[in-house]
Design a protein around this motif. Structure first.
Motif, PDB file in Angstrom:
ATOM      1  N   GLY A 158      24.436  49.888  30.007  1.00 46.77           N
ATOM      2  CA  GLY A 158      25.426  49.329  30.548  1.00 46.77           C
ATOM      3  C   GLY A 158      26.219  48.536  29.352  1.00 46.77           C
ATOM      4  N   THR A 159      27.626  48.081  30.221  1.00 42.53           N
ATOM      5  CA  THR A 159      28.435  47.273  29.401  1.00 42.53           C
ATOM      6  C   THR A 159      29.047  46.329  30.065  1.00 42.53           C
ATOM      7  N   ASN A 160      29.389  45.265  29.514  1.00 42.39           N
ATOM      8  CA  ASN A 160      30.281  44.086  30.249  1.00 42.39           C
ATOM      9  C   ASN A 160      31.486  43.784  29.621  1.00 42.39           C
ATOM     10  N   LEU A 161      32.430  43.839  30.390  1.00 40.29           N
ATOM     11  CA  LEU A 161      33.743  43.725  29.743  1.00 40.29           C
ATOM     12  C   LEU A 161      34.425  42.402  30.683  1.00 40.29           C
ATOM     13  N   ALA A 162      35.671  41.876  29.970  1.00 42.16           N
ATOM     14  CA  ALA A 162      36.589  41.357  30.878  1.00 42.16           C
ATOM     15  C   ALA A 162      35.962  39.873  31.261  1.00 42.16           C
ATOM     16  N   CYS A 163      34.862  39.413  30.542  1.00 45.31           N
ATOM     17  CA  CYS A 163      34.098  37.972  30.859  1.00 45.31           C
ATOM     18  C   CYS A 163      34.537  37.129  29.689  1.00 45.31           C
ATOM     19  N   TYR A 164      34.101  37.366  28.434  1.00 48.05           N
ATOM     20  CA  TYR A 164      34.393  36.561  27.457  1.00 48.05           C
ATOM     21  C   TYR A 164      35.959  37.063  26.535  1.00 48.05           C
ATOM     22  N   GLY A 165      35.994  38.021  26.269  1.00 46.79           N
ATOM     23  CA  GLY A 165      37.192  38.423  25.515  1.00 46.79           C
ATOM     24  C   GLY A 165      38.437  38.749  26.171  1.00 46.79           C
ATOM     25  N   GLY A 166      38.027  38.797  27.460  1.00 42.65           N
ATOM     26  CA  GLY A 166      39.133  39.423  28.662  1.00 42.65           C
ATOM     27  C   GLY A 166      39.590  40.857  28.423  1.00 42.65           C
ATOM     28  N   ILE A 167      38.632  41.480  27.703  1.00 41.26           N
ATOM     29  CA  ILE A 167      38.885  42.935  27.483  1.00 41.26           C
ATOM     30  C   ILE A 167      38.778  44.004  28.721  1.00 41.26           C
ATOM     31  N   LYS A 168      39.829  44.776  28.938  1.00 35.35           N
ATOM     32  CA  LYS A 168      40.019  45.578  30.082  1.00 35.35           C
ATOM     33  C   LYS A 168      39.035  46.817  29.861  1.00 35.35           C
ATOM     34  N   GLU A 204      40.179  48.402  39.169  1.00 35.26           N
ATOM     35  CA  GLU A 204      41.313  49.116  38.766  1.00 35.26           C
ATOM     36  C   GLU A 204      41.037  50.482  38.107  1.00 35.26           C
ATOM     37  N   TRP A 205      40.077  50.476  37.140  1.00 37.15           N
ATOM     38  CA  TRP A 205      39.609  51.683  36.525  1.00 37.15           C
ATOM     39  C   TRP A 205      39.001  52.625  37.503  1.00 37.15           C
TER      40      TRP A 205
END
Ligand SMILES: *Cc1c(COP(=O)(O)O)cnc(C)c1O
Length: 352
Positions: A158-168, A204-205
């Protein structure tokens, strides 16, 4: 009735979860409902399960154990990578945990053997947001070590985005995760049951992609609870955004200047505040403060303006409204305000 209180309309949450499950299910993506913002509330977990959810994720083992003890029947996933210190309870209460450290998984393995259980792990992959996750170049080695652990099953990545770095979570990042999953499956001859692409920020993705690849799961909290996606905080079509209402009571109402007078120094929190002069205004104080809620994350449900707050007071410009002392005011909450209100012992939770 007790104030402050957080009114929680379970039917609205139930509606949201059904809509989202159908929406994501349409392209073959399952929803793990995330309960961390509501402290693993059994009342809410129950509504999620009634809405068709069979997988619940929470960041705290205490919340998972609470839901289990309340008789909630679902697969429980610990979504914060575990502390070594809690590994015994992770094996005891969670079916699956997200992981990125082999030393921690060795402890999970030890306790799984001891408890005569099989514990499932999902390996988190770093994809740019720089919170938890194994660097892709180190993944192979970790996979090899993980599949050798006794009583541990590698069930996914799994992966996690848009939590710390705000990466889309872009199409490109999701394709990359898919291809990593594909490589692992081919190289080790294993089937990854779970390829978990992210959280509410993946909306959105999901809506725009025409190929989800191997992504077959998302871990969704905020979209279910507050009805919005989290890249721009736009409302999701057909969802309720007002399942939670924070209610406070007016404890003072007076006409006063809009500018504090005297020598300006620091406020209660060490800031030197700045004010706009609007002459005399109708000011209300609500018995609600930073110990109850993130006061920057609430929005009155009526035409009044939040001027500021201290630990126990919220200051409003009530404009033309005819509020009186003793009246109640309802507020929308954002994610941060919701978490704080749920966590505050001073805010009564009322399920409707
Ligand atoms: C909080 C969290 C989620 C859920 O995020 P939402 O924005 O509430 O959907 C998913 N995965 C992980 C790892 C999290 O920490």
């Amino acid at each position: 009735m007790t104030v402050p209180r957080l009114e929680i309309e379970l039917k609205k949450i139930g509606h949201n979860v059904k809509e989202l499950r159908n929406l994501f299910g349409y392209k073959g993506i399952s929803v793990t409902a995330v309960t961390k913002a509501v402290l693993g509330s059994p009342e809410i977990a129950n509504i999620l399960v009634e809405g068709g959810i069979n997988s619940i994720g929470d960041s705290r083992i205490a919340n998972i154990s609470k839901m289990r003890k309340a008789g909630i029947e679902a697969q429980f996933i610990l979504i914060r990578i575990p502390m070594v210190n809690e590994t015994e309870n992770v094996v005891r209460y969670a079916d699956i945990s997200l992981n990125s450290e082999i030393s921690v998984m060795k402890q999970l393995s030890k306790y799984a053997v001891e408890q005569g259980k099989n514990h499932k792990v999902v390996l988190m992959v770093e994809m740019g947001d720089l919170r938890e996750g194994i660097m892709p170049s180190d993944l192979e080695k970790t996979v090899e070590e993980t599949i050798c652990l006794e009583s541990i099953s590698l069930v996914g990545i799994g992966t996690n985005l848009a939590c710390y770095g705000g990466i889309k979570p872009t199409e490109e990042k999701m394709q990359r995760l898919s291809s990593i999953a594909n490589d692992i499956q081919n190289r080790y001859g294993i089937k990854l049951e779970i390829v978990s692409g992210g959280n509410s920020a993946n909306y959105e993705w999901f809506m725009t992609t025409d190929d989800i690849g191997l992504i077959n799961n998302l871990r969704i909290g905020e979209a279910i609870l507050l009805g919005c996606e989290t890249l721009h905080r736009r409302e999701i079509h057909n969802l309720y955004t007002d399942a939670f209402t924070l209610i406070g009571e007016v404890i003072e109402l007076k006409i006063k200047p809009s500018l504090p007078y005297g020598e300006v120094c620091q406020d209660a929190f060490g800031n030197v505040p700045k004010f706009e002069n609007k002459g005399y205004i109708k000011r209300a104080i609500v018995g609600l403060g930073r110990q109850d809620v993130d006061t920057t994350g609430i929005k009155p449900r009526m035409e009044v303006e939040v001027l500021g707050s201290s630990s126990d007071h919220l200051i409003l410009n009530i404009k033309d409204s005819d509020l009186k002392v003793g009246d109640e005011i309802g507020f929308d909450v954002n994610y941060s305000a919701l978490v704080r209100a749920m966590t505050s012992p001073y805010v009564k939770k009322m399920y409707l």
